[in-house]
Design an enzyme around this catalytic site. Structure first.
Site, PDB file in Angstrom:
ATOM      1  N   GLU A  65       0.735  -1.158  -0.111  1.00 27.49           N
ATOM      2  CA  GLU A  65       0.055   0.006   0.026  1.00 27.49           C
ATOM      3  C   GLU A  65       0.893   1.440   0.044  1.00 27.49           C
ATOM      4  OE1 GLU A  65      -3.416  -0.373  -0.417  1.00 27.49           O
ATOM      5  OE2 GLU A  65      -3.469  -2.283  -0.069  1.00 27.49           O
ATOM      6  N   THR A  70       1.484   2.700  -8.442  1.00 27.20           N
ATOM      7  CA  THR A  70       1.033   3.936  -8.736  1.00 27.20           C
ATOM      8  C   THR A  70       2.495   4.784  -9.382  1.00 27.20           C
ATOM      9  OG1 THR A  70      -0.766   4.182  -7.123  1.00 27.20           O
ATOM     10  CG2 THR A  70      -0.301   5.934  -8.096  1.00 27.20           C
ATOM     11  N   ARG A 170      -6.025   0.193  -7.825  1.00 27.38           N
ATOM     12  CA  ARG A 170      -5.223  -0.712  -6.979  1.00 27.38           C
ATOM     13  C   ARG A 170      -5.174  -2.102  -7.594  1.00 27.38           C
ATOM     14  NH1 ARG A 170      -1.938  -2.973  -4.431  1.00 27.38           N
ATOM     15  NH2 ARG A 170      -1.857  -3.674  -2.166  1.00 27.38           N
ATOM     16  N   ASP A 192       9.900  -3.204  -9.801  1.00 30.07           N
ATOM     17  CA  ASP A 192       8.882  -2.901  -8.753  1.00 30.07           C
ATOM     18  C   ASP A 192       8.827  -4.355  -8.051  1.00 30.07           C
ATOM     19  OD1 ASP A 192       6.889  -2.733  -7.073  1.00 30.07           O
ATOM     20  OD2 ASP A 192       5.243  -2.437  -8.751  1.00 30.07           O
ATOM     21  N   GLN A 196       4.265  -7.312  -0.187  1.00 23.72           N
ATOM     22  CA  GLN A 196       4.243  -8.292   0.885  1.00 23.72           C
ATOM     23  C   GLN A 196       5.607  -8.731   1.233  1.00 23.72           C
ATOM     24  OE1 GLN A 196       2.328  -8.349  -1.860  1.00 23.72           O
ATOM     25  NE2 GLN A 196       0.812  -7.172  -0.535  1.00 23.72           N
TER      26      GLN A 196
END
Length: 348
Positions: A65, A70, A170, A192, A196
């Site tokens: 998150e 993004t 998302r 990227d 987690q």
């Protein structure tokens, strides 16, 4: 001595000499072929090294998150001509993962009218709006309000997602995604890694040649706990991951860049929610509504958390969904990386 050959000594010597000459020529030819192949390999390695010397690999890290996906989308918009119409439409197809029943979506991938009306009615309910406005108390997705507020446009016939819509989607990253772009001096490859904890630790060891680590922190989650069952807060989880990066010898020569993200949500929460930073970090001695002081305090938790204080850490504040903000900040990031890596480029 030679049985049935029964050749005179002089004749045998002539034959033996001829055989040696043939063998010698074969060895010489093989040596030439081997030398030619070796030279080609050397040239290929030389050209590869020359090319790779102008490649800057950037590893994108951060807890779940934090906004890594993004940011990758923003890089595509800023440096790779954005999204094609087909790519934009591909995000619209994600509805089938949310609405699993066939009767919800028509053959044209549009929401059926009765369901679209139900969404509008739901958002018109004042109780729903109040609950959504308090979403930070139960970790409502950051983009939920945006999509509800744009529901009329989204349910319209022939809807095509905009780049702003795409930035709000998302998408959980699994494995490693590579994005490449170039400047006048360098080719940049941005990796990227899944946010987690198990994903991140699995892939770190494969990036021993990265030139920079770009670490994202969701500053707005200072009052929350991760959704993965951790007993620590979100900031503490980010600090633990950040500490493992700082102490990892794989990244000893890499530039370290701290990206404090979602500053719009952070400022709004500090100023208007009553969820003051001191309630979660008693060591913070600033004023309750001092967003700048609160941001500096959170940043210091990371910048003071280095195993090697002599190594510079660049930090930036931005909002990943704001293209203008990311364009300015990321250009500064690129400038810092180039400055740190120019000395490593071989003169070939």
């Amino acid at each position: 001595m030679f049985g049935c050959l029964d050749l005179p000594t002089s004749s045998f010597q002539v034959c033996w000499h001829a055989l040696r000459m043939c063998f010698s020529r074969e060895v010489t030819e093989e040596a030439k072929v081997a030398k030619t192949m070796s030279s080609k390999i050397d040239r290929d390695l030389f050209e590869h090294a020359k090319l790779e010397s102008h490649v800057v690999k950037i590893l994108l890290l951060g807890a779940a998150e934090s906004g890594k996906s993004t940011l990758v989308k923003q890089i595509k918009i800023i440096h790779s001509n954005g999204f094609s119409r087909q790519e934009l439409l591909s995000f619209k197809d994600h509805a089938e993962f949310v609405l699993t029943c066939d009767w919800c979506i028509g053959e044209d991938r549009e929401l059926r009218p009765f369901l679209a009306q139900a969404f509008c009615s739901l958002w018109a309910d004042q109780g729903v709006r109040v609950a959504a406005a308090r979403g930070q108390e139960y970790q409502l997705n950051d983009s939920a309000l945006y999509f509800f507020e744009n529901i009329g446009r989204i349910i319209a016939p022939n809807y095509v997602p905009t780049e702003k819509d795409v930035l709000r989607v998302r998408v959980r990253t699994s494995g490693v995604l590579e994005t490449q772009f170039s400047t006048a001096q360098f080719i940049f490859r941005l990796y990227d890694v899944g946010g987690q904890r198990t994903q991140t630790r699995k892939w770190l060891r494969f990036f021993d040649d990265v030139r920079a680590v770009l670490f994202l922190v969701d500053a707005s989650r200072y009052d929350l706990r991760p959704q993965q069952g951790s007993d620590t807060g979100c900031v503490q989880e980010s600090l633990e991951l950040y500490s493992s990066v700082c102490s990892n010898t794989v990244f000893s020569s890499a530039s370290l860049i701290l990206f404090m993200n979602k500053m719009d949500l952070f400022q709004k929460k500090i100023l208007h929610s009553g969820r003051h930073l001191r309630l979660y970090f008693p060591e913070f001695k600033g004023a309750d509504c001092d967003a700048s002081g609160a941001a500096s305090f959170l940043t210091s938790l990371f910048t003071d958390h280095l195993s090697s204080p002599a190594k510079p850490v660049y930090h930036h504040y931005a909002t990943a969904i704001d293209t203008s903000s990311v364009r300015d900040v990321f250009q500064t990031v690129i400038d810092n990386i180039v400055k740190d890596n120019l000395a490593n480029v071989c003169t070939l």
